[in-house]
Structures are given as C-alpha cells and as structure tokens.
Design a protein around this motif. Structure first.
Motif, PDB file in Angstrom:
ATOM      1  N   ALA A   1       0.892  -1.114  -0.093  1.00  0.00           N
ATOM      2  CA  ALA A   1       0.126   0.035  -0.044  1.00  0.00           C
ATOM      3  C   ALA A   1       0.776   1.403  -0.083  1.00  0.00           C
ATOM      4  O   ALA A   1       0.533   2.360  -0.820  1.00  0.00           O
ATOM      5  CB  ALA A   1      -0.891   0.087   1.282  1.00  0.00           C
ATOM      6  N   ARG A   2       2.214   1.177   0.713  1.00  0.00           N
ATOM      7  CA  ARG A   2       2.862   2.490   0.833  1.00  0.00           C
ATOM      8  C   ARG A   2       3.487   2.417  -0.492  1.00  0.00           C
ATOM      9  O   ARG A   2       3.737   3.733  -1.031  1.00  0.00           O
ATOM     10  CB  ARG A   2       3.840   1.970   1.967  1.00  0.00           C
ATOM     11  N   LEU A   3       3.800   1.395  -0.973  1.00  0.00           N
ATOM     12  CA  LEU A   3       4.381   1.495  -2.478  1.00  0.00           C
ATOM     13  C   LEU A   3       3.607   1.978  -3.744  1.00  0.00           C
ATOM     14  O   LEU A   3       4.072   3.006  -4.281  1.00  0.00           O
ATOM     15  CB  LEU A   3       4.949  -0.005  -2.969  1.00  0.00           C
ATOM     16  N   ARG A   4       2.384   1.723  -3.415  1.00  0.00           N
ATOM     17  CA  ARG A   4       1.249   2.268  -4.412  1.00  0.00           C
ATOM     18  C   ARG A   4       1.158   3.817  -4.080  1.00  0.00           C
ATOM     19  O   ARG A   4       1.304   4.569  -5.231  1.00  0.00           O
ATOM     20  CB  ARG A   4      -0.218   1.690  -4.123  1.00  0.00           C
ATOM     21  N   THR A   5       1.330   4.219  -2.839  1.00  0.00           N
ATOM     22  CA  THR A   5       1.219   5.640  -2.605  1.00  0.00           C
ATOM     23  C   THR A   5       2.277   6.371  -3.266  1.00  0.00           C
ATOM     24  O   THR A   5       2.236   7.377  -3.812  1.00  0.00           O
ATOM     25  CB  THR A   5       1.051   5.651  -1.127  1.00  0.00           C
ATOM     26  N   LEU A   6       3.560   5.938  -2.787  1.00  0.00           N
ATOM     27  CA  LEU A   6       4.737   6.469  -3.332  1.00  0.00           C
ATOM     28  C   LEU A   6       4.877   6.301  -5.031  1.00  0.00           C
ATOM     29  O   LEU A   6       5.152   7.517  -5.573  1.00  0.00           O
ATOM     30  CB  LEU A   6       5.943   5.674  -3.052  1.00  0.00           C
ATOM     31  N   GLU A   7       4.213   5.399  -5.826  1.00  0.00           N
ATOM     32  CA  GLU A   7       4.140   5.307  -7.005  1.00  0.00           C
ATOM     33  C   GLU A   7       3.167   6.609  -7.622  1.00  0.00           C
ATOM     34  O   GLU A   7       3.664   7.079  -8.572  1.00  0.00           O
ATOM     35  CB  GLU A   7       3.663   4.218  -7.709  1.00  0.00           C
ATOM     36  N   VAL A   8       2.284   6.687  -7.118  1.00  0.00           N
ATOM     37  CA  VAL A   8       1.355   7.773  -7.313  1.00  0.00           C
ATOM     38  C   VAL A   8       1.970   9.158  -7.076  1.00  0.00           C
ATOM     39  O   VAL A   8       1.829  10.056  -8.139  1.00  0.00           O
ATOM     40  CB  VAL A   8      -0.175   7.760  -6.706  1.00  0.00           C
ATOM     41  N   GLU A   9       2.614   9.268  -6.062  1.00  0.00           N
ATOM     42  CA  GLU A   9       3.096  10.479  -5.877  1.00  0.00           C
ATOM     43  C   GLU A   9       4.389  10.851  -6.797  1.00  0.00           C
ATOM     44  O   GLU A   9       4.636  11.791  -7.223  1.00  0.00           O
ATOM     45  CB  GLU A   9       3.675  10.467  -4.365  1.00  0.00           C
ATOM     46  N   ALA A  10       5.312   9.971  -7.191  1.00  0.00           N
ATOM     47  CA  ALA A  10       6.409   9.746  -7.935  1.00  0.00           C
ATOM     48  C   ALA A  10       5.868  10.396  -9.326  1.00  0.00           C
ATOM     49  O   ALA A  10       6.344  11.174 -10.222  1.00  0.00           O
ATOM     50  CB  ALA A  10       7.099   8.534  -8.039  1.00  0.00           C
ATOM     51  N   GLU A  11       4.588   9.875  -9.782  1.00  0.00           N
ATOM     52  CA  GLU A  11       3.986  10.273 -11.343  1.00  0.00           C
ATOM     53  C   GLU A  11       3.312  11.541 -11.119  1.00  0.00           C
ATOM     54  O   GLU A  11       3.614  12.174 -12.015  1.00  0.00           O
ATOM     55  CB  GLU A  11       2.927   9.021 -11.742  1.00  0.00           C
ATOM     56  N   ARG A  12       2.900  11.989 -10.169  1.00  0.00           N
ATOM     57  CA  ARG A  12       2.443  13.461  -9.968  1.00  0.00           C
ATOM     58  C   ARG A  12       3.777  14.131 -10.152  1.00  0.00           C
ATOM     59  O   ARG A  12       3.507  15.423 -10.838  1.00  0.00           O
ATOM     60  CB  ARG A  12       1.714  13.548  -8.681  1.00  0.00           C
TER      61      ARG A  12
END
Length: 89
Positions: free
Chosen positions: A10-21
């Motif tokens: 879940a933390r990884l998904r959150t970080l991936e979304v933030e990285a793409e933003r």
C-alpha cells in the motif's frame, strides 16, 4: 512495529502515485524549456533526432526505381551483385 506485506504494498502504491504526480509536474517545465531552446536556436527535427533511416536511400534499381537503405537483408534485385552501380550519390 514491523510492517506486513500489505502495508508495504500500500505504501509502495502511494509512493508510485506521488512519483508520477511529481514527474508530470516537472515534465511540463522540461518540455517548456526544450521548446524555447528549439525555437531560439532554430533546431530542426533531423538535428535533434538524426536522420530517419527508413527515408535514407543508398541504393536504387535503375530500371524499377526500387530503393534500399543498406540496412537489413538486401532485396532480391541487389542480393549477390556488385552494389557499386546501384549506389546513389
């Protein structure tokens, strides 16, 4: 407390979304800078990306007008022949 697999995913998904933003935000600035420099210096696509090898003609059949850029397997009309007479200057 140690995290479990689900929490890490879940933390990884959150970080991936933030990285793409952040990538999208920075990309706008990078592209704007590139466009400005291309206009300023009058850069042509060929200068930036090199020649389109599919459009590069090195050999032409004198009778049919067929062409070959010298990359990949030679076509039947030039295969096994001296390429000199077919070379385009």
């Amino acid at each position: 407390m140690a995290e479990n697999y689900r929490q890490v995913k879940a933390r990884l998904r959150t970080l991936e979304v933030e990285a793409e933003r952040l990538r999208q935000k920075e990309l706008r600035n990078v592209l704007a800078d590139m466009r400005q420099k291309i206009r300023e210096y009058g850069i042509a696509p060929e200068q930036l990306f090199g020649p389109d090898l599919s459009d590069l003609v090195r050999y032409r059949h004198p009778e049919t007008g067929q062409t070959w850029n010298g990359i990949g397997r030679p076509p039947n009309w030039i295969r096994g022949k001296d390429r000199g007479p077919f070379h385009v200057d």
